[in-house]
Write an enzyme that holds these catalytic residues in place. Structure first.
Site, PDB file in Angstrom:
ATOM      1  N   HIS A 296     130.180  19.644 -14.311  1.00  0.00           N
ATOM      2  CA  HIS A 296     129.706  19.582 -12.923  1.00  0.00           C
ATOM      3  C   HIS A 296     128.932  18.321 -12.573  1.00  0.00           C
ATOM      4  O   HIS A 296     128.517  18.163 -11.422  1.00  0.00           O
ATOM      5  CB  HIS A 296     128.817  20.791 -12.607  1.00  0.00           C
TER       6      HIS A 296
ATOM      7  N   LYS B 148     121.699  11.902  -3.622  1.00  0.00           N
ATOM      8  CA  LYS B 148     122.322  12.393  -2.379  1.00  0.00           C
ATOM      9  C   LYS B 148     121.854  11.571  -1.172  1.00  0.00           C
ATOM     10  O   LYS B 148     122.387  11.705  -0.081  1.00  0.00           O
ATOM     11  CB  LYS B 148     122.011  13.880  -2.185  1.00  0.00           C
TER      12      LYS B 148
ATOM     13  N   LYS C 193     121.618  19.981   1.780  1.00  0.00           N
ATOM     14  CA  LYS C 193     121.970  20.015   0.357  1.00  0.00           C
ATOM     15  C   LYS C 193     120.671  19.872  -0.431  1.00  0.00           C
ATOM     16  O   LYS C 193     119.615  19.614   0.153  1.00  0.00           O
ATOM     17  CB  LYS C 193     122.931  18.877   0.008  1.00  0.00           C
ATOM     18  N   ARG C 194     120.717  20.038  -1.765  1.00  0.00           N
ATOM     19  CA  ARG C 194     119.509  19.839  -2.555  1.00  0.00           C
ATOM     20  C   ARG C 194     118.942  18.443  -2.297  1.00  0.00           C
ATOM     21  O   ARG C 194     119.682  17.487  -2.076  1.00  0.00           O
ATOM     22  CB  ARG C 194     119.826  19.987  -4.056  1.00  0.00           C
TER      23      ARG C 194
ATOM     24  N   THR D 210     130.623  21.004  -1.804  1.00  0.00           N
ATOM     25  CA  THR D 210     131.410  22.024  -1.084  1.00  0.00           C
ATOM     26  C   THR D 210     130.916  22.139   0.354  1.00  0.00           C
ATOM     27  O   THR D 210     131.659  22.568   1.225  1.00  0.00           O
ATOM     28  CB  THR D 210     131.333  23.402  -1.765  1.00  0.00           C
TER      29      THR D 210
ATOM     30  N   LYS E 196     132.895  22.917   4.035  1.00  0.00           N
ATOM     31  CA  LYS E 196     132.473  23.936   5.015  1.00  0.00           C
ATOM     32  C   LYS E 196     132.342  23.305   6.406  1.00  0.00           C
ATOM     33  O   LYS E 196     132.771  23.881   7.408  1.00  0.00           O
ATOM     34  CB  LYS E 196     131.143  24.568   4.587  1.00  0.00           C
TER      35      LYS E 196
END
Length: 816
Positions: free
Chosen positions: A351, A548, A542-543, A650, A654
Site C-alpha cells: 500500500h 499529500k 484525506k489524511r 480512492t 468517489k
C-alpha cells in the site's frame, strides 16, 4: 431558488423505477414496534431517538439473519474455495442505510418510519461510524481547535453495536512470550502466556443477491485462570490489573497512516489477529460440514485449493510464519511441503512506497514476544538467501539488500520482504504504483520472480458512493440508461450519448446545485460561516500528511486571498475551499498544517474586503459519514500529492463518480482516471514521476523558487512574519523551515504550475455548460473504478476463484 427535494422524496422518486423495492411496509412497522417495546427499559416510558434507531436497526437486522445463515449453509454444502481478507483496519462507516439498500428495503423502511411519524434521515444520523480504520487502508477522532488539533477517543461502541454478534463458542487461545524447547518430536513453544480471542461477527450483505458474508473481528479476553498464582500469594490487585493488560490488545487502533510505529502492543495486536484467524481457517478447512466440528480432512495437500489468504499490507505478515509453525510443529508436515502450501495460499497487497511506512520490527522484540516465529523467520531467510546466492554467486551486496533480516543496531526484520518471499502474488493498488514497486522497493525480488508481481487498481462501491450518498444523481442516471449500472458500472459509458443533451446537462447541474445547497446549510449550522452556494466547492479531504501536500493547497488559498486584496474591485470567481482530514497524534508537522489552515481561515473568513468571494473551512472529524455529505457537493477534487508518493487514492474515484472535476498530479489512480476520461477532462499539472526523479538527482532547491516567484515569496513572508498568527508570530516557523530547507515533497516545485492550473479551473467554471459536459464525461468514464471490477480481478488472477452471479434464494423461498 426552489427548495431541493429531501432525500426521503428523492428515494420515493427512485423507487418508482425499482432501484429500492417497496417491500412490506406493514410488516416493518409491526417489527419496529415489537423491537421498540423490547428495547425500552422497564422504568422508562418515553422512547429517545436512539431507542428508535436501535429498533429500526434490529428490524433491518432481522432481514439479514436468515440470509446470513443460508449463505453459510450454501458454503458448507458446495464447499467452495474460501477467501480470507486479513486486515488490521476495516473502515466501514455506518451500516444501517447500506444494509437497507443492499437488501432492497430502503423504501419500505422509509415509508414505514414516515407513517410512524419519524424521520429516517434523523435516525440514520444517530448511528456512530465504525471506528476501525485510519484512512487509505481501510481514526482517532481529531478536531481542529482554536489552537491546535486535539484528539478525542473515538468511543464508537459506547452505546453498543446492533450489527455485531458475539460468538463466545468459538473463543480461541493465542500464545505470547515463553521459550522454545527442541525435543526429539520437534520444536515446542512452552511456558507461554495465553490470551483468549473472542470473535465478533458482522454480517456484510451483497447487493440484492441474498448473499451475506462475515467480517470477523477479535476481542482479547484474559482467561479465568490468568496468573492464578498471584491470587495464592495474595496479590489480588496485581492479578486484576494484569488481566486488564491482556485485554488492552484489542482496546485501541494505532492512529497512524503511512507511518510505522514499532510498539510492542502493536506487534501483539498483529499476531493476535493472525493467530486467532489461522486457527479459525484451519478448523473450517478440516470440518466442511455445516455445524460440524469433527475433522473431515486430515491431509493439507488441498489446503491452497480451498483457502486463499490476502494480506492487506504487512500488518498481517505474521500469517506466513504462523501458518508454517502450525504445519511444521503441530501438524508435522515437512518444511518443504509446508512452505509450498504457505506460499501458494498467501498473497500480499502493498500500500505504500514511503520508507517510513514499511514495518521493520526489532529482532529483540520477536525474541521476547514470539521466540518460535523468530526461529522460523531465520530459517525462511536462510533458505531464501541460499537460493539467491546460487542465482547470483558472489553478489553479497544483493544478499544484504534482499535479506529478511537487516543488520544494524538493533537488528530488524523487514516484514515487506517476508511478505514478498512467502506469497505467490504481490500487487500494488494502481498501475503507476505497481510499476514503482517493481522498479524500486522490490526491484531485486522482481528480477528473480517477475511473474509474482501484479497490479490491482483500487475501486469503490457504487452502492455506497453513488446510490446511498447521491440519490439525486443515481436517479437521473437511471432515468437515462436504466439501473444495471449499479452492478455493472461500465454501463455509465452510455451517458456519453447524452453529452450534448440540454435536458440532461441541466439535470446534472441541478442535482449538483441541490447537493451544494444542502452542504452549505450543514456547514453554516456547524461552523457559523455563511457559504455562497454559487461558489466553486473546492475540496481536499484525506489524511493530513506532507506527501499529500495540503500545504500546496494552503499556498493557493493565500495567493488567491492576496490577489483579491490587491484588486478588490476586480471580478473573481468565488470559491469555498474545504480541507478535512485527521492527523496522527504524534505527527507534529501534520498538526501544524491543520493549525495553519484554521489560522488562514480565521483571517480570510473575517475580511470584509473578501466577502463571499473566498471562504475557507477546515472540516473537523472527517469520517465516512461526513464524506457522504461532502463528496456529492464537490465541484473540484484536490488530488495533489507529489508524483510517485500516493499509492492509489480512492477519494479521487468517489469525487469523479459524484460529478466533481479533478485537479491533480499524475500520481496514483489519477493516471488511470485521466486515461479513462481523457487528460483534457481533468486539470492535470506539475511534475511527473520522471521529473521528480530527475530533480532528486540534480537536487531540489526551494530558495530558487522563493527568489523567482514574487507571489510565492509574499505568501511565505506572510506565514513567517505572523500575518496569520499575530499573537504568536513564530508559530509557523517549523512549517517555513521545512518548506525552505528540507521539503521531501517539493511543494514549491509545483507551485507555479498549480496556480496557473487553478486559473484554468476558474475560466471553465465561468462557462457552466462546458463545465457540466466535462463532469458528464468524467462520470461516464468512472466505470473502471468500481470495486466490483477490482474484486473480480483479485478473484481470477490471485485467489484462483471465478466470480459468481449466483443468487442464493431468500429465506422465505425453499432451497433447491
Amino acid at each position: 431558488m426552489a427548495k431541493p427535494l429531501s432525500d426521503h422524496d428523492r428515494r420515493k422518486q427512485i423507487s418508482v423505477r425499482g432501484i429500492a423495492g417497496l417491500g412490506d411496509v406493514v410488516e416493518i412497522k409491526k417489527s419496529f414496534n415489537r423491537h421498540l417495546h423490547f428495547t425500552l427499559v422497564k422504568d422508562r416510558n418515553v422512547a429517545t431517538p436512539r431507542d428508535y434507531y436501535f429498533a429500526l436497526a434490529h428490524t433491518v437486522r432481522d432481514h439479514l439473519v436468515g440470509r446470513w445463515i443460508r449463505t453459510q449453509q450454501y458454503y458448507y454444502e458446495k464447499d467452495p474455495k474460501r477467501v480470507y481478507y486479513l486486515s488490521l483496519e476495516f473502515y466501514m462507516g455506518r451500516t444501517l442505510q447500506n444494509t437497507m439498500i443492499n437488501l432492497g428495503l430502503q423504501n419500505a423502511c422509509d415509508e414505514a418510519i414516515y407513517q410512524l411519524g419519524l424521520d429516517l434521515e434523523e435516525l440514520e444520523e444517530i448511528e456512530e461510524d465504525a471506528g476501525l480504520g485510519n484512512g487509505g487502508l481501510g481514526r482517532l477522532a481529531g478536531k481542529g481547535s482554536s489552537f491546535i488539533s486535539v484528539e478525542e477517543a473515538d468511543d464508537w461502541l459506547r452505546y453498543g453495536n446492533p450489527w455485531e454478534k458475539a460468538r463466545p463458542e468459538y473463543m480461541l487461545p493465542v500464545h505470547f512470550y515463553g521459550r522454545v524447547e527442541h525435543t526429539e518430536e520437534g520444536p515446542k513453544w512452552v511456558d507461554t502466556q495465553v490470551v483468549l480471542a473472542m470473535p465478533y461477527d458482522t454480517p456484510v450483505p451483497g447487493y440484492k443477491n441474498n448473499t451475506v458474508n462475515t467480517m470477523r473481528l477479535w476481542s482479547a479476553k484474559a482467561p479465568n485462570d490468568f496468573q492464578l498464582q498471584k491470587f495464592n500469594v495474595g496479590d489480588y490487585i496485581q492479578a486484576v490489573l494484569d488481566r486488564n493488560l491482556a485485554e488492552n490488545i484489542s482496546r485501541v487502533l494505532y492512529p497512524n497512516d503511512n507511518f510505522f510505529e514499532g510498539k510492542e502492543l502493536r506487534l501483539k495486536q498483529e499476531y493476535f489477529v493472525v493467530a486467532a484467524t489461522l486457527q479459525d481457517i484451519i478448523r473450517r478447512f478440516k470440518s466442511s460440514k455445516f455445524g460440524c466440528r469433527d475433522p473431515v480432512r486430515t491431509s493439507y495437500e488441498s489446503f491452497p485449493d480451498k483457502v486463499a489468504i490476502q494480506l492487506n499490507d504487512t500488518h498481517p505478515a505474521l500469517a506466513i510464519p504462523e501458518l508454517m509453525r502450525i504445519l511444521v510443529d503441530v501438524e508435522k508436515v515437512s518444511w518443504e511441503k509446508a512452505w509450498e502450501i504457505t506460499s501458494k495460499t498467501c498473497a500480499y497487497t502493498n500500500h505504500t512506497v514511503l520508507p517510513e511506512a514499511l514495518e521493520r520490527w526489532p529482532v529483540y522484540m520477536f525474541e521476547k514476544l514470539l521466540p518460535r516465529h523468530l526461529e522460523i523467520i531465520y530459517e525462511i531467510n536462510h533458505r531464501h538467501l541460499d537460493r539467491i546466492a546460487a542465482l547470483y554467486p558472489g553478489d553479497n551486496e544483493r544478499l544484504r539488500r534482499m535479506s529478511l533480516i537487516e543488520e544494524g543496531d538493533p537488528k530488524r526484520i523487514n516484514m515487506a520482504h517476508l511478505c514478498v518471499v512467502g506469497s505467490h502474488a504481490v500487487n500494488g493498488v494502481a498501475r503507476i504504483h505497481s510499476e514503482i514497486v517493481k522498479s524500486t522497493v522490490f526491484k531485486d525480488f522482481h528480477d528473480v520472480e517477475p511473474e509474482k508481481f501484479q497490479n490491482k487498481t483500487n475501486g469503490i462501491t457504487p452502492r455506497r458512493w453513488l446510490l446511498l450518498c447521491n440519490p439525486g444523481l443515481a436517479d437521473i442516471i437511471a432515468e437515462k440508461i436504466g439501473e444495471e449500472f449499479m452492478t455493472d458500472l461500465f454501463q455509465l459509458k452510455k451517458l456519453l450519448d447524452y453529452i450534448d443533451n440540454e435536458v440532461f446537462i441541466r439535470d446534472v447541474a441541478k442535482v449538483k446545485q441541490e447537493n451544494k445547497q444542502k452542504l452549505a446549510a450543514y456547514l453554516e449550522k456547524e461552523y457559523k460561516v455563511k457559504i455562497n452556494p454559487e461558489s466553486i466547492f473546492d475540496i481536499q479531504v484525506k489524511r493530513i500528511h506532507e506527501y499529500k501536500r495540503q500545504l500546496l493547497n494552503c499556498l493557493h488559498i493565500i495567493t488567491y486571498y492576496n490577489r483579491i486584496k490587491k484588486e478588490p474591485n476586480k471580478k473573481f470567481v468565488p470559491r469555498t475551499i474545504m480541507i478535512g482530514g485527521k492527523a496522527a497524534p504524534g505527527y507534529h508537522m501534520a498538526k501544524m498544517i491543520i493549525k495553519l489552515i484554521t489560522s488562514v481561515a480565521a483571517v480570510v473568513n473575517n475580511d470584509p474586503v473578501v466577502g463571499d468571494r473566498l471562504k475557507v473551512i477546515f472540516l473537523e472529524n472527517y469520517r465516512v459519514s461526513l464524506a457522504e455529505k461532502v463528496i456529492p457537493a464537490a465541484d473540484l477534487s484536490e488530488q495533489i500529492s507529489t508524483a510517485g508518493t500516493e499509492a492509489s487514492g480512492t477519494g479521487n474515484m468517489k469525487f469523479m463518480l459524484n460529478g466533481a472535476l479533478t485537479i491533480g498530479t499524475m500520481d496514483g489512480a489519477n493516471v488511470e482516471m485521466a486515461e479513462e476520461a481523457g487528460e483534457e477532462n481533468l486539470f492535470i499539472f506539475g511534475m511527473r514521476v520522471d521529473d521528480v526523479e530527475a530533480m532528486d538527482r540534480k537536487g531540489y532547491n526551494a530558495q530558487e523558487y522563493y527568489d523567482r516567484l514574487p507571489e510565492l515569496r509574499q505568501v511565505m513572508d506572510q506565514i513567517r512574519t505572523g500575518f496569520f498568527s499575530p499573537q504568536k508570530p513564530e508559530l509557523f516557523k517549523d512549517i517555513v523551515n521545512m518548506l525552505m530547507n528540507h521539503d521531501r515533497f517539493k511543494v514549491f516545485a509545483d507551485y507555479e504550475a498549480y496556480i496557473s492550473c487553478q486559473e484554468k479551473v476558474n475560466e471553465l467554471y465561468k462557462n457552466p455548460k462546458e463545465w457540466t459536459k466535462k463532469v458528464i464525461r468524467n462520470i461516464a468514464a468512472s466505470g473502471k473504478f468500481s470495486s466490483d471490477r477490482t474484486i473480480s480481478e483479485y478473484a481470477r488472477e490471485i485467489w484462483g476463484v471465478e466470480p459468481s452471479a449466483v443468487k442464493i434464494p431468500p429465506p422465505n423461498e425453499p432451497r433447491d
